[in-house]
Design an enzyme around this catalytic site. Structure first.
Site, mmCIF file in Angstrom:
data_model
loop_
_atom_site.group_PDB
_atom_site.id
_atom_site.type_symbol
_atom_site.label_atom_id
_atom_site.label_comp_id
_atom_site.label_asym_id
_atom_site.label_seq_id
_atom_site.Cartn_x
_atom_site.Cartn_y
_atom_site.Cartn_z
ATOM 1 N N LYS A 269 -10.082 12.409 8.958
ATOM 2 C CA LYS A 269 -9.590 11.987 10.264
ATOM 3 C C LYS A 269 -9.581 13.168 11.234
ATOM 4 O O LYS A 269 -9.408 14.315 10.817
ATOM 5 C CB LYS A 269 -8.155 11.459 10.144
ATOM 6 C CG LYS A 269 -7.968 10.229 9.301
ATOM 7 C CD LYS A 269 -6.479 9.901 9.200
ATOM 8 C CE LYS A 269 -6.219 8.706 8.293
ATOM 9 N NZ LYS A 269 -6.628 7.436 8.905
ATOM 10 N N ASP B 254 1.709 6.284 5.662
ATOM 11 C CA ASP B 254 0.724 5.353 5.116
ATOM 12 C C ASP B 254 1.187 4.704 3.816
ATOM 13 O O ASP B 254 0.456 3.932 3.209
ATOM 14 C CB ASP B 254 -0.617 6.065 4.914
ATOM 15 C CG ASP B 254 -1.806 5.148 5.141
ATOM 16 O OD1 ASP B 254 -1.620 4.100 5.776
ATOM 17 O OD2 ASP B 254 -2.914 5.475 4.684
ATOM 18 N N GLU C 17 -9.399 3.430 2.538
ATOM 19 C CA GLU C 17 -8.962 3.572 1.144
ATOM 20 C C GLU C 17 -7.858 2.597 0.748
ATOM 21 O O GLU C 17 -7.685 2.285 -0.429
ATOM 22 C CB GLU C 17 -8.493 5.012 0.885
ATOM 23 C CG GLU C 17 -7.045 5.331 1.243
ATOM 24 C CD GLU C 17 -6.736 5.182 2.736
ATOM 25 O OE1 GLU C 17 -5.584 4.850 3.060
ATOM 26 O OE2 GLU C 17 -7.629 5.390 3.571
ATOM 27 N N LYS D 143 0.842 -1.210 0.000
ATOM 28 C CA LYS D 143 0.000 0.000 0.000
ATOM 29 C C LYS D 143 0.876 1.259 0.000
ATOM 30 O O LYS D 143 1.763 1.412 0.834
ATOM 31 C CB LYS D 143 -0.899 0.000 1.243
ATOM 32 C CG LYS D 143 -1.702 1.271 1.448
ATOM 33 C CD LYS D 143 -2.452 1.217 2.779
ATOM 34 C CE LYS D 143 -3.126 2.552 3.110
ATOM 35 N NZ LYS D 143 -3.762 2.530 4.447
ATOM 36 N N ASP E 253 -12.045 6.741 4.343
ATOM 37 C CA ASP E 253 -10.801 6.508 5.076
ATOM 38 C C ASP E 253 -10.414 5.031 5.070
ATOM 39 O O ASP E 253 -9.347 4.669 5.548
ATOM 40 C CB ASP E 253 -10.939 7.018 6.515
ATOM 41 C CG ASP E 253 -9.598 7.118 7.227
ATOM 42 O OD1 ASP E 253 -8.566 7.250 6.525
ATOM 43 O OD2 ASP E 253 -9.563 7.069 8.465
ATOM 44 N N ASP F 222 -2.517 10.376 3.985
ATOM 45 C CA ASP F 222 -3.902 9.950 4.176
ATOM 46 C C ASP F 222 -4.621 10.890 5.134
ATOM 47 O O ASP F 222 -4.472 10.798 6.353
ATOM 48 C CB ASP F 222 -3.938 8.522 4.725
ATOM 49 C CG ASP F 222 -5.373 8.014 4.882
ATOM 50 O OD1 ASP F 222 -6.281 8.605 4.259
ATOM 51 O OD2 ASP F 222 -5.573 7.022 5.608
ATOM 52 N N ARG G 112 -7.498 -0.597 1.123
ATOM 53 C CA ARG G 112 -7.994 -1.827 0.494
ATOM 54 C C ARG G 112 -8.480 -1.567 -0.925
ATOM 55 O O ARG G 112 -8.479 -2.478 -1.759
ATOM 56 C CB ARG G 112 -9.092 -2.446 1.352
ATOM 57 C CG ARG G 112 -10.364 -1.628 1.488
ATOM 58 C CD ARG G 112 -11.166 -1.985 2.724
ATOM 59 N NE ARG G 112 -10.513 -1.502 3.936
ATOM 60 C CZ ARG G 112 -10.962 -1.725 5.165
ATOM 61 N NH1 ARG G 112 -12.074 -2.421 5.344
ATOM 62 N NH2 ARG G 112 -10.322 -1.258 6.215
#
Length: 452
Positions: free
Chosen positions: A233, A244, A305, A221, A303, A226, A307
């Site tokens: 968030k 991230d 995201e 990933k 959030d 993020d 996956r």
């Protein structure tokens, strides 16, 4: 009077005269083995880290280390030498690119010499060379992760991967956002929509010499920042979200390291890279995206995201390569971080043979994993009423790390697959002396060991 008993990580140092120069002698305790068993190699790793950090505090740029007997740990000399160099390099890492005050700059470890019996010189030299490659890979990834997100954009990150690929027997392929949209990668393109920075899909290929060598894919990933998107968030949870992309960093650094170590296995590294930001163009809760393999997902939380971008990369990998195994690695869920804390990465899979391989590599490498259950009972949690899947699990089922893994499983077909969640282990791990505040390079030692 100072007593030195040799307990784990206990330090003792004094001055000694060598010729006409004053040098420092540092002793570090290894402790005892539990229940009269061998001292663990992890005890040794932490002792090496304490020794190196103490030397750097003393402003020493050159360090000479006496290797302990390998029999203390039940391993061979090459392995001890490898771990010594690997951990010394990791312990010496510090990120100070943006510190201008010279007094705050730390001493750089310029030279490390290992002392061994003459009969063990070749084994120690070979092990040290492997440790150097692994240490460099871990620290390279840590540096990328520690860079500010305005510097490490998707384009910049992809450029670093391309630069490394040119150095050593690695094939580089990259798709830009226009191509990603044309290919029907609605997850990766969708997450990127809210940002002015275009997304990328980076693919690295290391090919073994043997034509019949097995092939494994690593997928990481790569969210370079993020914010959570429109499901934004809280500010406190956003502070470290430059990390991230730690999964993608691990993949890129791993493939480059393997090109030097030359395992007898083909390795495909895939890194979907994007920013997740809110804007008038961003994904909205309630949107439905279509992935590369044709499946659809309702986006209830922007959030969740990671996956979405992994789904497209996994789909691409299983379609275009004949794979014997596939492993993804991602800072995926706060749920996993809360479940396991900062010392174990979550391991999820329904392929027991692959899990055994990963667990053995975890024990050897020091990248600790803990298997979480992944029974079919959780599958219903990610079913959507308006699409094939939902990108967050139903609250009734809780277990967010496990339901996220079940989401990803929809994109690997019948290839033996495992998911590594490094949300808790990738950044700011306390109490382990070969880490420090910031990136850890979680997963790299593990993936290299798996391939080797």
């Amino acid at each position: 009077k100072r007593e030195f008993t040799g307990k784990s990580q206990q330090l003792f140092f004094t001055h000694v005269l060598v010729g006409k120069k004053i040098q420092y002698l540092v002793l570090v305790g290894l402790g005892k083995g539990a229940d009269k068993k061998k001292i663990t190699i992890e005890q040794y790793r932490r002792a090496v880290a304490r020794a190196v950090k103490e030397a750097l505090k003393l402003k020493r740029e050159t360090v000479v280390m006496q290797l302990p007997a390998a029999s203390l740990f039940g391993v061979d000399v090459a392995y001890v030498a490898q771990k010594t160099v690997e951990i010394a390099m990791m312990s010496a890492y510090h990120f100070d690119d943006f510190i201008t005050d010279a007094s705050r700059k730390e001493t750089v470890l310029a030279e490390l010499t290992l002392c061994v019996d003459t009969k063990n010189k070749k084994a120690a030299t070979d092990g040290a060379q492997v440790g150097k490659v692994i240490g460099q890979a871990v620290n390279r990834a840590r540096h990328w992760i520690d860079l500010p997100p305005s510097v490490l954009t998707p384009a910049f990150f992809a450029g670093k991967a391309q630069q490394l690929a040119k150095e050593h027997d690695v094939t580089f392929k990259m798709f830009d956002e226009k191509q990603i949209n044309e290919m029907g990668m609605g997850g990766l393109a969708g997450v990127s929509r809210g940002s002015d920075e275009d997304c990328r899909l980076v693919i690295l290929e290391y090919k073994a010499k043997r034509k019949t060598a097995p092939t494994i894919a690593f997928v990481g990933k790569g969210i370079t920042f993020d914010s959570g998107g429109l499901s934004i968030k809280p500010a406190d949870y956003m502070e470290d979200m430059k990390e991230d992309m730690a999964g993608a960093a691990a993949i890129i650094a791993t493939v480059h390291a393997l090109s030097h170590l030359k395992p007898d296995v083909n390795v495909i590294g895939l890194a979907p890279i994007a920013e997740n930001l809110p804007s008038g163009k961003a994904l909205k809760p309630g949107d439905v995206v279509r992935f590369y393999n044709g499946k659809t997902a309702e986006v209830k939380n922007t959030d969740a995201e990671g996956r979405l971008i992994l789904a497209d990369a996994l789909s691409y990998a299983v379609k275009h390569y004949k794979l014997d195994a596939i492993i993804d690695i991602a800072t995926l869920t706060g749920s996993c971080a809360h479940a396991l804390g900062p010392f174990y990465s979550g391991l999820m899979s329904q392929h027991d043979t692959l899990v055994e391989t990963i667990q053995e590599s975890s024990d050897r490498s020091g990248d600790a994993v803990w298997r979480l259950p992944m029974s079919d009972d959780y599958k219903v949690a990610i079913r959507s009423e308006v699409a094939d899947l939902c990108n967050i699990g139903s609250r009734k089922y809780k277990a967010g790390a496990i339901t996220a893994a079940h989401f990803l499983q929809n994109f690997v077909e019948n290839v033996p697959w495992a998911h590594l969640d490094i949300a808790g282990t990738a950044f700011d791990v306390p109490a382990i002396p070969y880490y420090r505040p910031g990136a850890t390079g979680a997963g790299i030692r593990l993936l290299i060991d798996i391939a080797m």
